[in-house]
Write a protein that holds these residues in place. Structure first.
Motif, PDB file in Angstrom:
ATOM      1  N   ARG A  33       0.915  -1.142   0.000  1.00 43.97           N
ATOM      2  CA  ARG A  33       0.000   0.000   0.000  1.00 43.97           C
ATOM      3  C   ARG A  33       0.958   1.196   0.000  1.00 43.97           C
ATOM      4  NH1 ARG A  33      -5.215   1.119   1.689  1.00 43.97           N
ATOM      5  NH2 ARG A  33      -6.660  -0.451   0.936  1.00 43.97           N
ATOM      6  N   PRO A  34       1.070   1.917  -1.131  1.00 42.82           N
ATOM      7  CA  PRO A  34       2.145   2.912  -1.243  1.00 42.82           C
ATOM      8  C   PRO A  34       2.035   4.083  -0.267  1.00 42.82           C
ATOM      9  CG  PRO A  34       1.164   2.443  -3.383  1.00 42.82           C
ATOM     10  CD  PRO A  34       0.295   1.789  -2.361  1.00 42.82           C
ATOM     11  N   ASN A  35       3.188   4.634   0.022  1.00 37.67           N
ATOM     12  CA  ASN A  35       3.310   5.937   0.684  1.00 37.67           C
ATOM     13  C   ASN A  35       2.663   6.041   2.060  1.00 37.67           C
ATOM     14  OD1 ASN A  35       4.750   7.035  -1.560  1.00 37.67           O
ATOM     15  ND2 ASN A  35       2.824   7.129  -2.671  1.00 37.67           N
ATOM     16  N   ALA A  36       2.756   4.975   2.847  1.00 34.80           N
ATOM     17  CA  ALA A  36       2.243   5.040   4.224  1.00 34.80           C
ATOM     18  C   ALA A  36       3.025   6.105   4.992  1.00 34.80           C
ATOM     19  CB  ALA A  36       2.399   3.683   4.901  1.00 34.80           C
ATOM     20  N   GLY A  37       2.282   6.940   5.692  1.00 34.51           N
ATOM     21  CA  GLY A  37       2.934   7.925   6.574  1.00 34.51           C
ATOM     22  C   GLY A  37       3.550   9.126   5.875  1.00 34.51           C
ATOM     23  N   VAL A  38       3.261   9.297   4.579  1.00 34.08           N
ATOM     24  CA  VAL A  38       3.775  10.505   3.899  1.00 34.08           C
ATOM     25  C   VAL A  38       2.663  11.202   3.117  1.00 34.08           C
ATOM     26  CG1 VAL A  38       6.289  10.450   3.529  1.00 34.08           C
ATOM     27  CG2 VAL A  38       4.842   8.852   2.272  1.00 34.08           C
ATOM     28  N   TRP A  39       2.693  12.525   3.184  1.00 33.51           N
ATOM     29  CA  TRP A  39       1.700  13.325   2.457  1.00 33.51           C
ATOM     30  C   TRP A  39       2.198  13.586   1.047  1.00 33.51           C
ATOM     31  CZ3 TRP A  39      -2.537  13.579   5.260  1.00 33.51           C
ATOM     32  CH2 TRP A  39      -2.449  13.587   6.655  1.00 33.51           C
ATOM     33  N   ALA A  46      -2.724  22.594   5.970  1.00 35.58           N
ATOM     34  CA  ALA A  46      -3.946  22.878   6.747  1.00 35.58           C
ATOM     35  C   ALA A  46      -4.939  21.713   6.666  1.00 35.58           C
ATOM     36  CB  ALA A  46      -4.593  24.157   6.230  1.00 35.58           C
ATOM     37  N   TRP A  47      -4.836  20.872   5.633  1.00 34.69           N
ATOM     38  CA  TRP A  47      -5.794  19.757   5.470  1.00 34.69           C
ATOM     39  C   TRP A  47      -5.458  18.574   6.384  1.00 34.69           C
ATOM     40  CZ3 TRP A  47      -5.025  19.707  -0.560  1.00 34.69           C
ATOM     41  CH2 TRP A  47      -5.544  20.882  -1.108  1.00 34.69           C
ATOM     42  N   LYS A  48      -4.240  18.577   6.922  1.00 39.28           N
ATOM     43  CA  LYS A  48      -3.823  17.416   7.727  1.00 39.28           C
ATOM     44  C   LYS A  48      -4.696  17.228   8.960  1.00 39.28           C
ATOM     45  CE  LYS A  48       1.016  17.832   6.382  1.00 39.28           C
ATOM     46  NZ  LYS A  48       2.369  18.170   6.806  1.00 39.28           N
ATOM     47  N   ALA A  49      -5.128  18.339   9.525  1.00 40.88           N
ATOM     48  CA  ALA A  49      -5.850  18.267  10.797  1.00 40.88           C
ATOM     49  C   ALA A  49      -7.367  18.156  10.625  1.00 40.88           C
ATOM     50  CB  ALA A  49      -5.506  19.502  11.621  1.00 40.88           C
ATOM     51  N   GLU A  61     -14.200  17.650  -0.480  1.00 42.12           N
ATOM     52  CA  GLU A  61     -13.514  16.961   0.627  1.00 42.12           C
ATOM     53  C   GLU A  61     -12.463  15.971   0.123  1.00 42.12           C
ATOM     54  OE1 GLU A  61     -13.450  17.982   3.543  1.00 42.12           O
ATOM     55  OE2 GLU A  61     -15.147  19.349   3.399  1.00 42.12           O
ATOM     56  N   VAL A  62     -12.747  15.319  -1.007  1.00 44.20           N
ATOM     57  CA  VAL A  62     -11.729  14.411  -1.580  1.00 44.20           C
ATOM     58  C   VAL A  62     -10.491  15.231  -1.956  1.00 44.20           C
ATOM     59  CG1 VAL A  62     -11.173  12.906  -3.534  1.00 44.20           C
ATOM     60  CG2 VAL A  62     -13.364  12.659  -2.359  1.00 44.20           C
ATOM     61  N   ALA A  63     -10.733  16.395  -2.589  1.00 40.30           N
ATOM     62  CA  ALA A  63      -9.609  17.252  -2.991  1.00 40.30           C
ATOM     63  C   ALA A  63      -8.819  17.728  -1.771  1.00 40.30           C
ATOM     64  CB  ALA A  63     -10.115  18.445  -3.790  1.00 40.30           C
ATOM     65  N   GLU A  64      -9.504  17.830  -0.630  1.00 42.93           N
ATOM     66  CA  GLU A  64      -8.793  18.279   0.580  1.00 42.93           C
ATOM     67  C   GLU A  64      -8.381  17.095   1.463  1.00 42.93           C
ATOM     68  OE1 GLU A  64     -10.528  21.655   2.511  1.00 42.93           O
ATOM     69  OE2 GLU A  64     -10.246  22.877   0.706  1.00 42.93           O
ATOM     70  N   GLY A  65      -8.270  15.914   0.857  1.00 38.59           N
ATOM     71  CA  GLY A  65      -7.581  14.819   1.532  1.00 38.59           C
ATOM     72  C   GLY A  65      -8.415  13.857   2.354  1.00 38.59           C
ATOM     73  N   ARG A  88      -6.111  11.134   4.193  1.00 41.11           N
ATOM     74  CA  ARG A  88      -5.995  11.062   5.665  1.00 41.11           C
ATOM     75  C   ARG A  88      -6.419   9.679   6.160  1.00 41.11           C
ATOM     76  NH1 ARG A  88      -8.170  16.135   5.261  1.00 41.11           N
ATOM     77  NH2 ARG A  88     -10.257  15.287   5.542  1.00 41.11           N
ATOM     78  N   ARG A  89      -7.541   9.174   5.620  1.00 45.83           N
ATOM     79  CA  ARG A  89      -8.041   7.868   6.072  1.00 45.83           C
ATOM     80  C   ARG A  89      -6.991   6.779   5.899  1.00 45.83           C
ATOM     81  NH1 ARG A  89     -12.213   4.648   2.393  1.00 45.83           N
ATOM     82  NH2 ARG A  89     -10.206   4.271   1.360  1.00 45.83           N
TER      83      ARG A  89
END
Ligand code: DGJ
Length: 381
Positions: free
Chosen positions: A161-167, A174-177, A195-199, A203-204
């Motif tokens: 599952r690619p890119n675990a733990g990296v944005w 600002a979208w992280k929180a 909301e999809v565009a803002e992560g 995040r999930r």
């Protein structure tokens, strides 16, 4: 007289196929494509590697009838020097025996295998979309196998599952929180897209790693490799950089066309720009292709609309893209490879290969019943 009699008997028994293989001299999209043994080529969702003067076509080995889209056999490989005539090289990556506990055991789903050559390690690296047996399309993983020779056999390494733990690099801090989840949203619409565009899904899936379904792998002129895949419940495409050995993700990645519902990524480089052709998401049914252009793999990717024109363009001539093949030895010559799926009898799936041309800065696909490579200019690349 005796030998004529023998030939007639052998022909009657169907043994004439290997004895007198017909030579193909053109592409006939949508027809049965016989290999040099006289069998319909079984390499769906495929991709092609060009190595030392030979093309190697890798694809999903399908079987007949219900269940034929599952990986019952493995990844096929065919080779050719002229792109018209293909020799069956056998199964490059076989599935593992049932109940072996392997991630690639018989009955899993293996889709869209792509092989690239790593000039540093001298290894052939195969990536493919993997769904674990009995889990439908929920696992959403990408997997890698490796070989010392182009046609294999390939040794299975692992799935990701690619890119675990990296944005992604285009993620607003600002979208992280944000705390909104799928449960807070109602019917699909603008709020979802926003909301999809803002992560929402980034995040999930942040801890576990991002989803990876339809995929391709691209090696740039400088040897850097990229993995492109449908992620976020098939809503957003992700482009991820691979490590120098092409076996892992570096953690540098980009989210492309958020909430755009793109599958089946295929990519090429033409006059220093990258062109991406995708499809919409309608299962095995065809839909209209889309295209994008960018001056860098890291975007921005500008939409260019449906590359297909003319009759049948709204369903990509009843097919879905899988790969864009640069023709060796010819300048700016690209073949768009697509699949006409046959979900009720997957082994009967057909290949739609068409010349991909560029007109006014856009990729263009036109239907042709039959065509030859001499459609392209002959100058060396
Ligand atoms: C469309 C994808 O492009 C195919 O590779 C396959 O995953 C089907 N969906 C499954 O429905």
């Amino acid at each position: 007289m005796k030998s004529i009699f023998l030939i007639v008997i052998l022909a009657g028994l169907g043994w004439w196929k290997p004895v007198f293989p017909a030579l193909n001299t053109s592409f006939k999209p949508g027809e049965i494509w016989l290999d040099t043994d006289g069998e319909h080529i079984n390499a769906h969702g495929g991709g092609i590697l060009f190595h030392k003067g030979k093309y190697y076509w890798f694809g999903e080995h399908k079987t007949a009838g219900k269940g034929g889209n599952r990986a019952n056999v493995g990844v096929s490989c065919y080779s050719s020097t002229d792109l018209y005539n293909w020799q069956n090289e056998g199964i490059a990556l076989p599935v593992a025996p049932e109940n072996s506990g392997s991630e690639i055991e018989k009955g899993c789903v293996i889709e869209r295998p792509k092989v690239v050559y790593n000039a540093r390690t001298k290894k052939f690296v195969m990536w493919f979309h993997l769904e674990l047996k009995g889990q439908g399309y929920n696992a959403a993983r990408t997997a890698v196998a490796v070989s010392d020779s182009p046609a294999g056999p390939y040794t299975y390494l692992k799935s990701h599952r690619p890119n675990a733990g990296v944005w992604p690099i285009n993620f607003n801090p600002a979208w992280k929180a944000k705390t909104i989840t799928e449960k807070d949203l109602k019917a699909w619409g603008d709020e979802w897209k926003h909301e999809v565009a803002e992560g929402l899904f980034i995040r999930r899936d942040f801890e576990k790693g991002q989803m990876a379904r339809d995929m391709t792998v691209y090696v740039d002129d400088n040897g850097k490799a990229y993995h492109l895949h449908a992620a976020e419940e098939n809503l957003t495409l992700h482009i991820s950089e691979l490590t120098d050995d092409y076996l892992n993700f570096t953690g540098k990645w980009l989210a492309v066309a958020p909430a755009g519902h793109n599958e089946a990524p295929a990519i090429c480089k033409y006059k220093d720009k990258y062109y991406l052709i995708t499809s919409g998401c309608t299962g095995w049914d065809p839909n209209a292709a889309r295209s994008f252009v960018s001056e860098s793999m890291w975007g921005p990717w500008q939409p260019l609309g449906n590359p297909a024109v003319g009759q049948g363009a709204d369903l990509t001539f009843e097919s879905q893209g899988t790969f864009i093949l640069p023709v060796a030895g010819k300048k700016d010559a690209f073949i768009f490879m697509a699949d006409r799926w046959r979900p009720n009898n997957p082994i009967d799936g057909r290949y739609i290969w068409l010349p991909l041309v560029f007109e006014n800065g856009k990729p263009v696909l036109r239907w042709q019943d039959e065509w030859k490579l001499n459609t392209f200019a002959t100058a060396k690349r």
